[in-house]
Each structure stands twice: as structure tokens, then as C-alpha cells.
Design a protein around this motif. Sequence first.
Motif, PDB file in Angstrom:
ATOM      1  N   ARG A  45     -42.586 -18.134   0.789  1.00 46.59           N
ATOM      2  CA  ARG A  45     -42.004 -17.663  -0.467  1.00 46.59           C
ATOM      3  C   ARG A  45     -40.480 -17.665  -0.378  1.00 46.59           C
ATOM      4  N   ARG A  46     -39.950 -17.074   0.678  1.00 41.81           N
ATOM      5  CA  ARG A  46     -38.498 -17.003   0.828  1.00 41.81           C
ATOM      6  C   ARG A  46     -37.895 -18.392   1.014  1.00 41.81           C
ATOM      7  N   SER A  47     -38.576 -19.221   1.780  1.00 43.26           N
ATOM      8  CA  SER A  47     -38.095 -20.579   2.013  1.00 43.26           C
ATOM      9  C   SER A  47     -38.000 -21.359   0.707  1.00 43.26           C
ATOM     10  N   ALA A  48     -38.970 -21.146  -0.192  1.00 41.28           N
ATOM     11  CA  ALA A  48     -38.924 -21.819  -1.481  1.00 41.28           C
ATOM     12  C   ALA A  48     -37.698 -21.369  -2.280  1.00 41.28           C
ATOM     13  N   LEU A  49     -37.407 -20.076  -2.275  1.00 38.08           N
ATOM     14  CA  LEU A  49     -36.244 -19.555  -3.006  1.00 38.08           C
ATOM     15  C   LEU A  49     -34.942 -20.106  -2.433  1.00 38.08           C
ATOM     16  N   TRP A  50     -34.819 -20.107  -1.113  1.00 40.26           N
ATOM     17  CA  TRP A  50     -33.599 -20.615  -0.490  1.00 40.26           C
ATOM     18  C   TRP A  50     -33.451 -22.121  -0.730  1.00 40.26           C
ATOM     19  N   SER A  51     -34.551 -22.852  -0.651  1.00 43.76           N
ATOM     20  CA  SER A  51     -34.457 -24.302  -0.840  1.00 43.76           C
ATOM     21  C   SER A  51     -34.020 -24.636  -2.267  1.00 43.76           C
ATOM     22  N   GLN A  52     -34.467 -23.852  -3.247  1.00 46.20           N
ATOM     23  CA  GLN A  52     -34.030 -24.079  -4.620  1.00 46.20           C
ATOM     24  C   GLN A  52     -32.558 -23.739  -4.810  1.00 46.20           C
ATOM     25  N   THR A  53     -32.115 -22.662  -4.177  1.00 51.54           N
ATOM     26  CA  THR A  53     -30.720 -22.236  -4.325  1.00 51.54           C
ATOM     27  C   THR A  53     -29.756 -23.249  -3.721  1.00 51.54           C
ATOM     28  N   TYR A  54     -30.140 -23.837  -2.576  1.00 54.08           N
ATOM     29  CA  TYR A  54     -29.230 -24.740  -1.860  1.00 54.08           C
ATOM     30  C   TYR A  54     -29.669 -26.202  -1.940  1.00 54.08           C
ATOM     31  N   PHE A  55     -30.498 -26.535  -2.938  1.00 55.71           N
ATOM     32  CA  PHE A  55     -30.899 -27.921  -3.206  1.00 55.71           C
ATOM     33  C   PHE A  55     -31.484 -28.592  -1.962  1.00 55.71           C
ATOM     34  N   ALA A  56     -32.378 -27.875  -1.312  1.00 55.92           N
ATOM     35  CA  ALA A  56     -33.022 -28.378  -0.095  1.00 55.92           C
ATOM     36  C   ALA A  56     -34.527 -28.553  -0.291  1.00 55.92           C
ATOM     37  N   GLU A  57     -34.938 -28.792  -1.550  1.00 53.30           N
ATOM     38  CA  GLU A  57     -36.369 -28.891  -1.850  1.00 53.30           C
ATOM     39  C   GLU A  57     -37.071 -29.957  -1.018  1.00 53.30           C
ATOM     40  N   SER A  58     -36.394 -31.059  -0.739  1.00 49.84           N
ATOM     41  CA  SER A  58     -37.031 -32.144   0.010  1.00 49.84           C
ATOM     42  C   SER A  58     -37.320 -31.757   1.457  1.00 49.84           C
ATOM     43  N   ALA A  59     -36.627 -30.743   1.962  1.00 54.95           N
ATOM     44  CA  ALA A  59     -36.810 -30.319   3.356  1.00 54.95           C
ATOM     45  C   ALA A  59     -37.819 -29.184   3.487  1.00 54.95           C
ATOM     46  N   TRP A  60     -38.225 -28.576   2.386  1.00 57.62           N
ATOM     47  CA  TRP A  60     -39.143 -27.435   2.413  1.00 57.62           C
ATOM     48  C   TRP A  60     -40.463 -27.843   3.075  1.00 57.62           C
ATOM     49  N   PRO A  61     -41.118 -26.960   3.870  1.00 56.53           N
ATOM     50  CA  PRO A  61     -40.796 -25.534   4.024  1.00 56.53           C
ATOM     51  C   PRO A  61     -40.033 -25.168   5.300  1.00 56.53           C
ATOM     52  N   PHE A  63     -37.024 -25.780   7.661  1.00 51.48           N
ATOM     53  CA  PHE A  63     -35.744 -26.479   7.725  1.00 51.48           C
ATOM     54  C   PHE A  63     -34.650 -25.511   8.155  1.00 51.48           C
ATOM     55  N   ASP A  64     -33.504 -26.080   8.525  1.00 49.53           N
ATOM     56  CA  ASP A  64     -32.311 -25.306   8.855  1.00 49.53           C
ATOM     57  C   ASP A  64     -31.438 -25.270   7.609  1.00 49.53           C
ATOM     58  N   VAL A  65     -31.473 -24.136   6.912  1.00 52.17           N
ATOM     59  CA  VAL A  65     -30.801 -24.054   5.617  1.00 52.17           C
ATOM     60  C   VAL A  65     -29.289 -24.159   5.755  1.00 52.17           C
ATOM     61  N   THR A  66     -28.727 -23.851   6.911  1.00 53.41           N
ATOM     62  CA  THR A  66     -27.274 -23.900   7.059  1.00 53.41           C
ATOM     63  C   THR A  66     -26.748 -25.323   6.940  1.00 53.41           C
ATOM     64  N   GLU A  67     -27.603 -26.317   7.169  1.00 53.01           N
ATOM     65  CA  GLU A  67     -27.174 -27.698   6.997  1.00 53.01           C
ATOM     66  C   GLU A  67     -26.870 -28.004   5.534  1.00 53.01           C
ATOM     67  N   TYR A  68     -27.423 -27.214   4.626  1.00 53.32           N
ATOM     68  CA  TYR A  68     -27.187 -27.385   3.192  1.00 53.32           C
ATOM     69  C   TYR A  68     -26.146 -26.396   2.672  1.00 53.32           C
ATOM     70  N   MET A  69     -25.978 -25.286   3.377  1.00 51.51           N
ATOM     71  CA  MET A  69     -25.007 -24.277   2.967  1.00 51.51           C
ATOM     72  C   MET A  69     -23.600 -24.634   3.425  1.00 51.51           C
ATOM     73  N   ASP A  70     -23.492 -25.006   4.698  1.00 56.43           N
ATOM     74  CA  ASP A  70     -22.182 -25.292   5.293  1.00 56.43           C
ATOM     75  C   ASP A  70     -22.389 -26.228   6.477  1.00 56.43           C
ATOM     76  N   PRO A  71     -22.488 -27.530   6.216  1.00 55.51           N
ATOM     77  CA  PRO A  71     -22.761 -28.493   7.292  1.00 55.51           C
ATOM     78  C   PRO A  71     -21.718 -28.486   8.402  1.00 55.51           C
ATOM     79  N   GLU A  72     -20.530 -27.970   8.114  1.00 52.60           N
ATOM     80  CA  GLU A  72     -19.459 -27.986   9.109  1.00 52.60           C
ATOM     81  C   GLU A  72     -19.516 -26.781  10.049  1.00 52.60           C
ATOM     82  N   SER A  73     -20.347 -25.793   9.730  1.00 51.64           N
ATOM     83  CA  SER A  73     -20.385 -24.591  10.569  1.00 51.64           C
ATOM     84  C   SER A  73     -20.976 -24.917  11.939  1.00 51.64           C
ATOM     85  N   MET A  74     -20.420 -24.277  12.962  1.00 54.75           N
ATOM     86  CA  MET A  74     -20.879 -24.508  14.329  1.00 54.75           C
ATOM     87  C   MET A  74     -21.002 -23.174  15.055  1.00 54.75           C
ATOM     88  N   LEU A  75     -21.974 -23.102  15.921  1.00 52.71           N
ATOM     89  CA  LEU A  75     -22.118 -21.916  16.755  1.00 52.71           C
ATOM     90  C   LEU A  75     -21.062 -21.923  17.847  1.00 52.71           C
TER      91      LEU A  75
END
Length: 258
Positions: A45-61, A63-75
Motif C-alpha cells: 500500500r505504501r509503496s503504491a503511494l510513494w511510486s505515484q508521488t515520485y513517478f516510479a510506477e514502472s518500478a513498483w512494488p 524499488f529504491d525510491v531515492t533514485e526517483y527522489m534525488d538520484p544524486e544523493s549518496m550515503l
Amino acid sequence: MTDRQGEQAASKVVERIRAVQWDGDWSDVFGKAMSRRLLMREYLRRSALWSQTYFAESAWPFFDVTEYMDPESMLPPNTANELEDLLRTRMNGSVKVTCRGAVRLAQLRSSDPTIEGTGLPDLYEPLIRLYERGGEFMEDNAGAIDLTGVSFRPGSLQGNASNTPIVALNNAVLDALDVEGRVTFYASDDRRGPVFRRLFPQEGGQHEEVFSGRLGWQPTIRLSAMEADGDCVRIYDQDAARIIEEALHGAPGAADQE
């Protein structure tokens, strides 16, 4: 928030992943099948909401949502190295992706205060709790999710996004749902409390019990009487989880709610 706070948040998730018993005893994992299934459904359920918000529907269910939020972020390098060392174990691909996503999202949300304004529930917390309650999950070639003891299809993204919350992230509720053997839940015909269960242990026989808040499950003869009078109905496990949560609400020691 600071980069230091982000690093600390990420490290906490790494430590939770490190503490998971990835090769736990099969019978212990089987006994937690119900809570793990509800946690997986809550993640979907949560993954569906996040994927819709960050246009990651093709990666559901999974996935690493940060790749869609901020691809440049690094640990931070130390945290990244610790994480990758853990992920070199025999976890399957979806588990590795979501563990990496959980660590990176914790770091990103703690470092960037604007992320908190999305209003979305913590994406990976249901999965981390699922892992903590019995290790990884598997996916078969037909798309079903195998949680050891229970297997089901995830359904559609749209269907999951429209669901109400499935289960409270409350260890007392999750523990109360789990039992070895086959179980069916019942409640009054208005689906209000208390919740009853009929348990068929693996060794045979059956038990009828009622959930009594802090006292947990107690033997009862009320269930048979209510059935005879037509005063109870069988309910789904997510309905039982809701009634158990209400029974525990405010009880000392039960506060593990997200």
C-alpha cells in the motif's frame, strides 16, 4: 536537519538490517506468517503511494525510491561500505534493493527537512519489521510473494494505493496476531470488539479464545454461544488487527505505534 543527523539515521537502519536473523528457524518463521503477510500488504500500500508521488510506477512494488527522489544523493562512505558488506549475503534481489532503499531514504529524510512535508507514511518500515520477524521473502516466476507459510499475489498498484491502512506498526498487535496452527477470527456482527479466534493447533484439537487487552488471549465459551445465536461473524485478519489495536490502545507497554 544536518548531514550528521542523516548519517546517524542511516546507520540505525543498517544496524537493524544487521540484526535480522536471515536464516531463522523455519517453525519460528512459519508461526509469524500472519503478521508478516499483513506487514507485506501494508508495504505494498505504501509503496503504491510513494511510486505515484515520485513517478516510479514502472518500478513498483520493490524499488529504491531515492533514485526517483534525488538520484544524486549518496550515503557517507563508511555507511555505504557497511551496507554493501551486508548485502553481499544471500539475500535475493528485491530484498537487497529495499534494504538499500530503506537506508538511503532514512539518510535523505533526516538530511532534507522538505522531504518530511510529503505527508506519506514511512515507506520501508513495514518491510524492515517483516525482515525482523523472520528474514527475507521470495518471489516466484508467476509473480506471487512467498513469506514462508503463506503465498499471495500482490495485486495492482491502483488497488493497493486505494486501500486503507492494513495493520498498525505495533509489536504488541503483531505478536497477538501470530500463532502456530490454523486460525479463524470472529467478532460481533457489527464488527466491533472484542475479537475472538478459533485455533486449530498443529498437534490437533481446537481452542476458542477471546482477546482481553493486556491479558492477551484467554479461553472462552462465548464464541460457540454467539455463533449459535447468530450474534457473530467471521472477520478478516486485518479487521482482527484493528480490533486488537483498539483493545491495546493506551495500555502500558503497548506503545510501539508509528
